[in-house]
Design an enzyme around this catalytic site. Structure first.
Site, PDB file in Angstrom:
ATOM      1  N   GLU A  33      -1.165  -8.281   5.069  1.00  0.00           N
ATOM      2  CA  GLU A  33      -1.057  -8.503   6.515  1.00  0.00           C
ATOM      3  C   GLU A  33      -2.414  -8.548   7.210  1.00  0.00           C
ATOM      4  OE1 GLU A  33      -1.218  -4.045   6.098  1.00  0.00           O
ATOM      5  OE2 GLU A  33      -0.452  -5.707   4.921  1.00  0.00           O
ATOM      6  N   CYS A  87       0.831  -1.203   0.000  1.00  0.00           N
ATOM      7  CA  CYS A  87       0.000   0.000   0.000  1.00  0.00           C
ATOM      8  C   CYS A  87       0.871   1.261   0.000  1.00  0.00           C
ATOM      9  CB  CYS A  87      -1.011  -0.028   1.144  1.00  0.00           C
ATOM     10  SG  CYS A  87      -2.352   1.159   0.901  1.00  0.00           S
ATOM     11  N   HIS A  96      -3.247  -4.870   1.216  1.00  0.00           N
ATOM     12  CA  HIS A  96      -2.715  -5.188   2.549  1.00  0.00           C
ATOM     13  C   HIS A  96      -2.735  -6.690   2.824  1.00  0.00           C
ATOM     14  CE1 HIS A  96      -2.512  -1.079   4.260  1.00  0.00           C
ATOM     15  NE2 HIS A  96      -3.465  -0.829   3.385  1.00  0.00           N
TER      16      HIS A  96
END
Length: 186
Positions: A172, A79, A170
């Site tokens: 994560e 990002c 993202h």
């Protein structure tokens, strides 16, 4: 066990640390210069790219990231990290690191309230990847040697150039560790 430095100046730091550890790596937060040279991989997380850019320059971490990437250290930029890793940025006060020969448009998918998740096909993955887009950038131009790994809505959202992977989304936040495992296995 590979030691991965997670740039910990702002953004999704704890989430990346958890993902690296779940994928079998050792994650170390990077808040000052001197840590990057001890790492075998780097994560540049999402957050606010202008803020992170200023802090990277002020702390001396920017120069260490550039040197490590030039020496072949694997980098995963997500990002805002993708914005920072780019060679060119369409607007704003961000000083790009120039790790990937791309031009990036910031917040290309709208503001935070228009965040979304989508299934995308990623080059080399055997099944779709559920990507989380939050004020996501988009790759506008790819230079020579840049591999497009994924597209969404006709726009490039994942790229790789050598040892650097850049994602507009993202990983994560998903629980799907494939990108973190790519970093650990690089």
């Amino acid at each position: 066990m590979r030691r991965i430095g997670v740039i910990a100046l702002q953004g999704d730091v704890s989430e990346h640390i958890s993902a690296i550890e779940a994928a079998g790596g050792q994650a170390v937060p990077v808040r000052r210069a001197g840590i990057i040279p001890t790492c075998s991989g780097i994560v540049i997380p999402g957050g606010e790219s202008t803020t992170i850019s200023r802090q990277l320059e002020r702390t001396g971490i920017a120069a260490e990231i550039k040197q490590a990437a030039a020496n072949g250290t694997p980098v995963l930029a997500t990002c805002a990290g993708l914005v920072l890793a780019a060679k060119e940025i369409d607007a704003g006060d961000v000083k790009p690191l120039g790790l990937i020969d791309i031009s990036v448009g910031r917040n290309a998918f709208g503001p935070q309230r228009e965040s979304f998740e989508a299934e995308i096909n990623v080059e080399g993955f055997d099944r779709p990847y559920r990507a989380v887009f939050i004020r996501a950038p988009v790759v506008l131009r790819c230079g020579e040697g840049v591999e497009k790994l994924a597209r969404f809505g006709g726009r490039t959202v994942a790229v790789r150039q050598g040892n650097v992977i850049g994602l507009a989304f993202h990983p994560e936040l998903t629980g799907d560790l494939r990108f973190h495992k790519m970093l650990l296995e690089a």
